[in-house]
Design a protein around this motif. Sequence first.
Motif, PDB file in Angstrom:
ATOM      1  N   LEU A 141       0.853  -1.190   0.000  1.00  0.00           N
ATOM      2  CA  LEU A 141       0.000   0.000   0.000  1.00  0.00           C
ATOM      3  C   LEU A 141       0.887   1.238   0.000  1.00  0.00           C
ATOM      4  N   PRO A 142       0.593   2.221  -0.883  1.00  0.00           N
ATOM      5  CA  PRO A 142       1.363   3.463  -0.860  1.00  0.00           C
ATOM      6  C   PRO A 142       1.005   4.269   0.382  1.00  0.00           C
ATOM      7  N   SER A 143       2.011   4.870   1.012  1.00  0.00           N
ATOM      8  CA  SER A 143       1.766   5.608   2.250  1.00  0.00           C
ATOM      9  C   SER A 143       2.560   6.914   2.274  1.00  0.00           C
ATOM     10  N   ASN A 144       2.143   7.841   1.400  1.00  0.00           N
ATOM     11  CA  ASN A 144       2.835   9.131   1.291  1.00  0.00           C
ATOM     12  C   ASN A 144       2.025  10.290   1.862  1.00  0.00           C
ATOM     13  N   THR A 145       0.706  10.267   1.647  1.00  0.00           N
ATOM     14  CA  THR A 145      -0.129  11.432   1.958  1.00  0.00           C
ATOM     15  C   THR A 145      -1.308  11.032   2.848  1.00  0.00           C
ATOM     16  N   PRO A 146      -1.972  12.021   3.460  1.00  0.00           N
ATOM     17  CA  PRO A 146      -3.187  11.720   4.221  1.00  0.00           C
ATOM     18  C   PRO A 146      -4.254  11.042   3.356  1.00  0.00           C
ATOM     19  N   GLU A 147      -4.289  11.391   2.056  1.00  0.00           N
ATOM     20  CA  GLU A 147      -5.246  10.748   1.141  1.00  0.00           C
ATOM     21  C   GLU A 147      -4.946   9.261   1.012  1.00  0.00           C
ATOM     22  N   ASP A 148      -3.649   8.916   0.942  1.00  0.00           N
ATOM     23  CA  ASP A 148      -3.256   7.499   0.890  1.00  0.00           C
ATOM     24  C   ASP A 148      -3.767   6.771   2.119  1.00  0.00           C
ATOM     25  N   LEU A 149      -3.622   7.407   3.276  1.00  0.00           N
ATOM     26  CA  LEU A 149      -4.053   6.787   4.538  1.00  0.00           C
ATOM     27  C   LEU A 149      -5.547   6.468   4.471  1.00  0.00           C
ATOM     28  N   GLU A 150      -6.353   7.439   4.039  1.00  0.00           N
ATOM     29  CA  GLU A 150      -7.803   7.244   3.932  1.00  0.00           C
ATOM     30  C   GLU A 150      -8.128   6.099   2.978  1.00  0.00           C
ATOM     31  N   ARG A 151      -7.473   6.113   1.819  1.00  0.00           N
ATOM     32  CA  ARG A 151      -7.710   5.084   0.808  1.00  0.00           C
ATOM     33  C   ARG A 151      -7.332   3.701   1.348  1.00  0.00           C
ATOM     34  N   ASN A 152      -6.208   3.634   2.034  1.00  0.00           N
ATOM     35  CA  ASN A 152      -5.762   2.356   2.609  1.00  0.00           C
ATOM     36  C   ASN A 152      -6.738   1.847   3.658  1.00  0.00           C
ATOM     37  N   LEU A 153      -7.219   2.749   4.510  1.00  0.00           N
ATOM     38  CA  LEU A 153      -8.189   2.357   5.534  1.00  0.00           C
ATOM     39  C   LEU A 153      -9.461   1.826   4.881  1.00  0.00           C
ATOM     40  N   ASP A 154      -9.940   2.520   3.850  1.00  0.00           N
ATOM     41  CA  ASP A 154     -11.146   2.071   3.142  1.00  0.00           C
ATOM     42  C   ASP A 154     -10.938   0.679   2.556  1.00  0.00           C
ATOM     43  N   GLN A 155      -9.784   0.499   1.934  1.00  0.00           N
ATOM     44  CA  GLN A 155      -9.475  -0.778   1.286  1.00  0.00           C
ATOM     45  C   GLN A 155      -9.417  -1.914   2.315  1.00  0.00           C
ATOM     46  N   ILE A 156      -8.771  -1.660   3.436  1.00  0.00           N
ATOM     47  CA  ILE A 156      -8.642  -2.691   4.474  1.00  0.00           C
ATOM     48  C   ILE A 156     -10.002  -2.997   5.104  1.00  0.00           C
TER      49      ILE A 156
END
Length: 168
Positions: A141-156
């Motif tokens: 999972l890419p983890s660069n920006t706050p948007e990445d964090l949100e997207r990763n949480l949604d995906q998980i």
Amino acid sequence: PPPLSPGTPGVGKSTLGKELAARTGLTYINVGDLAKEGELYEGFDEEYECPILDEDRVIDELEDKMHEGGVVVDYHGCDFFPEQWFHIVFVLRTDNSFLYDRLESRGYKGKKLQDNIQCEIFQTLYEEAMLSYREEIVHQLPSNTPEDLERNLDQIMQWIEQWMKDNN
């Protein structure tokens, strides 16, 4: 189902793990904190100025919690955990420009800073995860920006919901 989140220091594992636990009611375990609290060490690494984890004692400490299930485990390595402990492994990846700043702000310097950046460049921890677990359960999972964090949480979260449907 316990997910495992390995990755280089500074990629956002703890932020993701804590937030995931808050949203799902899963138990969050940071192996570094667990080791510190229980002094689960077998010496000190002079070169990196950090304690050396006693992996066997960490396994013993986690055993009961892992059998109960519903645990998110956060640690930068993953090759010493029993394979059957985890249903899915997420490896967080961060671009070096972001990672350098994050590690520097944590006080990393010299060899420790360089080696952690190298570790990320060479995908060391992703490869370790691919060798330690069935390939189909390992996800980057890419983890660069706050948007990445949100997207990763949604995906998980979607993955957890699907897992619950399939297994209950």
